[in-house]
Write a protein that holds these residues in place. Sequence first.
Motif, PDB file in Angstrom:
ATOM      1  N   SER A 162       0.738  -1.100  -0.022  1.00  0.00           N
ATOM      2  CA  SER A 162       0.015   0.117  -0.047  1.00  0.00           C
ATOM      3  C   SER A 162       0.749   1.223   0.109  1.00  0.00           C
ATOM      4  O   SER A 162       0.316   2.138  -0.422  1.00  0.00           O
ATOM      5  CB  SER A 162      -1.063  -0.037   1.214  1.00  0.00           C
ATOM      6  OG  SER A 162      -0.212   0.289   2.394  1.00  0.00           O
ATOM      7  N   ALA A 164       1.464   3.047   2.503  1.00  0.00           N
ATOM      8  CA  ALA A 164       0.516   4.056   3.045  1.00  0.00           C
ATOM      9  C   ALA A 164       1.489   4.073   4.493  1.00  0.00           C
ATOM     10  O   ALA A 164       1.410   3.343   5.321  1.00  0.00           O
ATOM     11  CB  ALA A 164      -0.690   3.875   3.344  1.00  0.00           C
ATOM     12  N   GLU A 178      -2.819  -4.537   4.338  1.00  0.00           N
ATOM     13  CA  GLU A 178      -3.232  -3.922   3.271  1.00  0.00           C
ATOM     14  C   GLU A 178      -4.765  -3.660   3.140  1.00  0.00           C
ATOM     15  O   GLU A 178      -5.161  -2.592   2.831  1.00  0.00           O
ATOM     16  CB  GLU A 178      -2.773  -4.622   2.102  1.00  0.00           C
ATOM     17  CG  GLU A 178      -1.435  -5.366   1.880  1.00  0.00           C
ATOM     18  CD  GLU A 178      -0.507  -3.597   1.760  1.00  0.00           C
ATOM     19  OE1 GLU A 178      -1.227  -2.699   1.090  1.00  0.00           O
ATOM     20  OE2 GLU A 178       0.413  -3.780   2.197  1.00  0.00           O
ATOM     21  N   GLN A 181      -5.352  -0.647   5.534  1.00  0.00           N
ATOM     22  CA  GLN A 181      -5.025   0.493   4.860  1.00  0.00           C
ATOM     23  C   GLN A 181      -6.246   1.006   3.572  1.00  0.00           C
ATOM     24  O   GLN A 181      -6.306   2.178   3.574  1.00  0.00           O
ATOM     25  CB  GLN A 181      -3.620   0.503   4.342  1.00  0.00           C
ATOM     26  CG  GLN A 181      -2.562   0.531   5.121  1.00  0.00           C
ATOM     27  CD  GLN A 181      -2.243   1.721   5.940  1.00  0.00           C
ATOM     28  OE1 GLN A 181      -3.148   2.766   5.940  1.00  0.00           O
ATOM     29  NE2 GLN A 181      -1.144   1.915   6.551  1.00  0.00           N
ATOM     30  N   HIS A 185      -8.301   4.495   3.750  1.00  0.00           N
ATOM     31  CA  HIS A 185      -8.535   5.514   2.828  1.00  0.00           C
ATOM     32  C   HIS A 185     -10.075   5.465   2.290  1.00  0.00           C
ATOM     33  O   HIS A 185     -10.496   6.605   1.936  1.00  0.00           O
ATOM     34  CB  HIS A 185      -7.804   4.964   1.429  1.00  0.00           C
ATOM     35  CG  HIS A 185      -6.368   5.419   1.743  1.00  0.00           C
ATOM     36  ND1 HIS A 185      -5.447   4.560   1.088  1.00  0.00           N
ATOM     37  CD2 HIS A 185      -5.473   6.445   2.217  1.00  0.00           C
ATOM     38  CE1 HIS A 185      -4.120   4.894   1.320  1.00  0.00           C
ATOM     39  NE2 HIS A 185      -4.179   6.000   2.183  1.00  0.00           N
ATOM     40  N   TRP A 207       3.014   9.057  -0.515  1.00  0.00           N
ATOM     41  CA  TRP A 207       3.220   8.207  -1.781  1.00  0.00           C
ATOM     42  C   TRP A 207       1.813   8.265  -2.792  1.00  0.00           C
ATOM     43  O   TRP A 207       1.788   7.542  -3.578  1.00  0.00           O
ATOM     44  CB  TRP A 207       3.776   6.947  -1.612  1.00  0.00           C
ATOM     45  CG  TRP A 207       5.111   6.877  -1.276  1.00  0.00           C
ATOM     46  CD1 TRP A 207       6.258   6.722  -1.947  1.00  0.00           C
ATOM     47  CD2 TRP A 207       5.903   6.869   0.147  1.00  0.00           C
ATOM     48  NE1 TRP A 207       7.586   6.803  -1.120  1.00  0.00           N
ATOM     49  CE2 TRP A 207       7.071   6.807   0.191  1.00  0.00           C
ATOM     50  CE3 TRP A 207       4.955   7.060   1.329  1.00  0.00           C
ATOM     51  CZ2 TRP A 207       7.842   6.766   1.350  1.00  0.00           C
ATOM     52  CZ3 TRP A 207       5.845   6.889   2.662  1.00  0.00           C
ATOM     53  CH2 TRP A 207       7.087   6.882   2.561  1.00  0.00           C
ATOM     54  N   GLY A 209      -1.284   7.543  -1.990  1.00  0.00           N
ATOM     55  CA  GLY A 209      -2.226   6.382  -1.700  1.00  0.00           C
ATOM     56  C   GLY A 209      -3.626   7.075  -1.516  1.00  0.00           C
ATOM     57  O   GLY A 209      -4.620   6.297  -2.285  1.00  0.00           O
ATOM     58  N   ARG A 212      -4.462   8.245  -5.151  1.00  0.00           N
ATOM     59  CA  ARG A 212      -5.019   7.199  -6.116  1.00  0.00           C
ATOM     60  C   ARG A 212      -6.310   6.432  -5.775  1.00  0.00           C
ATOM     61  O   ARG A 212      -7.125   6.148  -6.587  1.00  0.00           O
ATOM     62  CB  ARG A 212      -3.861   6.246  -6.205  1.00  0.00           C
ATOM     63  CG  ARG A 212      -2.693   6.893  -6.798  1.00  0.00           C
ATOM     64  CD  ARG A 212      -1.649   5.704  -7.036  1.00  0.00           C
ATOM     65  NE  ARG A 212      -0.750   5.495  -5.789  1.00  0.00           N
ATOM     66  CZ  ARG A 212      -0.647   4.538  -4.792  1.00  0.00           C
ATOM     67  NH1 ARG A 212      -1.473   3.402  -5.473  1.00  0.00           N
ATOM     68  NH2 ARG A 212       0.062   4.515  -3.643  1.00  0.00           N
ATOM     69  N   HIS A 213      -6.600   6.407  -4.459  1.00  0.00           N
ATOM     70  CA  HIS A 213      -7.881   5.729  -4.031  1.00  0.00           C
ATOM     71  C   HIS A 213      -8.916   6.380  -4.252  1.00  0.00           C
ATOM     72  O   HIS A 213      -9.862   5.894  -4.953  1.00  0.00           O
ATOM     73  CB  HIS A 213      -7.737   5.402  -2.398  1.00  0.00           C
ATOM     74  CG  HIS A 213      -8.852   4.399  -1.859  1.00  0.00           C
ATOM     75  ND1 HIS A 213      -9.006   3.071  -1.816  1.00  0.00           N
ATOM     76  CD2 HIS A 213     -10.133   4.827  -1.666  1.00  0.00           C
ATOM     77  CE1 HIS A 213      -9.970   2.603  -1.158  1.00  0.00           C
ATOM     78  NE2 HIS A 213     -10.671   3.576  -1.064  1.00  0.00           N
ATOM     79  N   LYS A 238       3.565   5.957 -10.260  1.00  0.00           N
ATOM     80  CA  LYS A 238       2.589   4.790  -9.885  1.00  0.00           C
ATOM     81  C   LYS A 238       1.089   5.444 -10.422  1.00  0.00           C
ATOM     82  O   LYS A 238       0.366   4.581 -10.886  1.00  0.00           O
ATOM     83  CB  LYS A 238       2.313   4.727  -8.372  1.00  0.00           C
ATOM     84  CG  LYS A 238       1.475   3.655  -7.943  1.00  0.00           C
ATOM     85  CD  LYS A 238       2.066   2.170  -8.212  1.00  0.00           C
ATOM     86  CE  LYS A 238       1.402   1.056  -7.616  1.00  0.00           C
ATOM     87  NZ  LYS A 238       2.056  -0.442  -7.607  1.00  0.00           N
TER      88      LYS A 238
END
Length: 427
Positions: A162, A164, A178, A181, A185, A207, A209, A212-213, A238
Amino acid sequence: MTLTIGQISDELFGTDVPFALSAYDGSTGGNPDAPYRINLDNERALRYLVSAPGELGLARGYLMGDISIEGIDPGDPYDFLHAFLYNFEVHRPTVKKLPELLKSLGINAFRPPPLPALETAPQWRRGLESLGARHSKKRDAEAIHHHYDVSNEFYELVLGESMAYTCACYPEESATLEQAQFHKHDLVCRKLDLKPGMRLLDIGCGWGGMVRHAVEHYGVTALGVTLSAEQASWAQQKIKEQGLDDRAEVRFMDYRDVVESDFDAVSSIGLTEHIGVKNYPDYFGRLYAKLRPGGRMLNHCITRPDTKAPALTRGGFINRYVFPDGEITGVGVIVSAMQDQGFEIRHAEDLREHYAKTCRAWCKNLSANWDEAVQDAGEQVAKVWGLYLAGSSVGFETNKIQLHQVLGEKVDDRGHGSYPLRPTFGV
């Protein structure tokens, strides 16, 4: 009568302790049947303990190789720290014993030893040529660089898939890191009531997370900002790999330099610890101004269980080795600061038990990948991370520190917002 180091230890702490002690003067102390043995391998080890009794002195000697600990897992020293920190609280030496006992150590024991290279020295030891005022843009950038720019590969070993680096939220006891996390989110997205077409600003985005989520699962357009160049580079790559670059972006920049406004939502997950309490009005004021009326902000950060203790603990291990200039305070201060800048507080909750589990999971990752972590970052850095994550887990478990999410809404001039009669985000 001159006492040995082992005798002094027994006088101070007794023998009902979770460790045995062996010292370079040939003496022993502590509990010979304990699962751990602390070895003071040379005179400098003693100087570390005398100059900073407790966790900081032990950590310094351990990192420098002057103190070795048998029975410890360097990647996951949770069991040792749990026993040591509890014992140190219960068996604090009485002050009246100290002068007599310390005479036996000799004058050399009080000479300050050199600090490990990884330690951020106190202001007086650094001199006046420091990085500028605390929480200036320059000094904040340096503090972030100190901690977050180890290497992306090192963080991948510790954080897992993740990437995160904030408290997860476990939907059930048996959930994996995972899964937790992902749930964290998703919970933030639901608390912000994100819907397709909305615009999200995520500050201190790590990063990427959360960015993107929110884009992938909620159909928003999201901008994330971070002071770590390593994080921003990794996140953008990513985002591109996932085919989200038409609606997702992570920038290497200070949140104070974001020029866009009229966002539907703002998330701040793990940034407030770096802001400084005196800067809360400016921090929450800026983010309030970034929102449209009816927009929401979710602030997620480590807190203290009260507002009595100072926000900045200058002499602690965390401040010296992990988060230079980091400040945490009680959730009441955060709520008040948000209210004073116009937010209506809609919800708050403490996730400290979840952070204890998160830190334990990170420790287990570090332990499982110990050789690779040492090869990537060096043994001292890896040891710091083991101590930091395990100690943090103990801190959250024992309610020395907490983790709060606070949800605020920006209502319009007539006091109208978009919050429903009852929350819709569940747990």
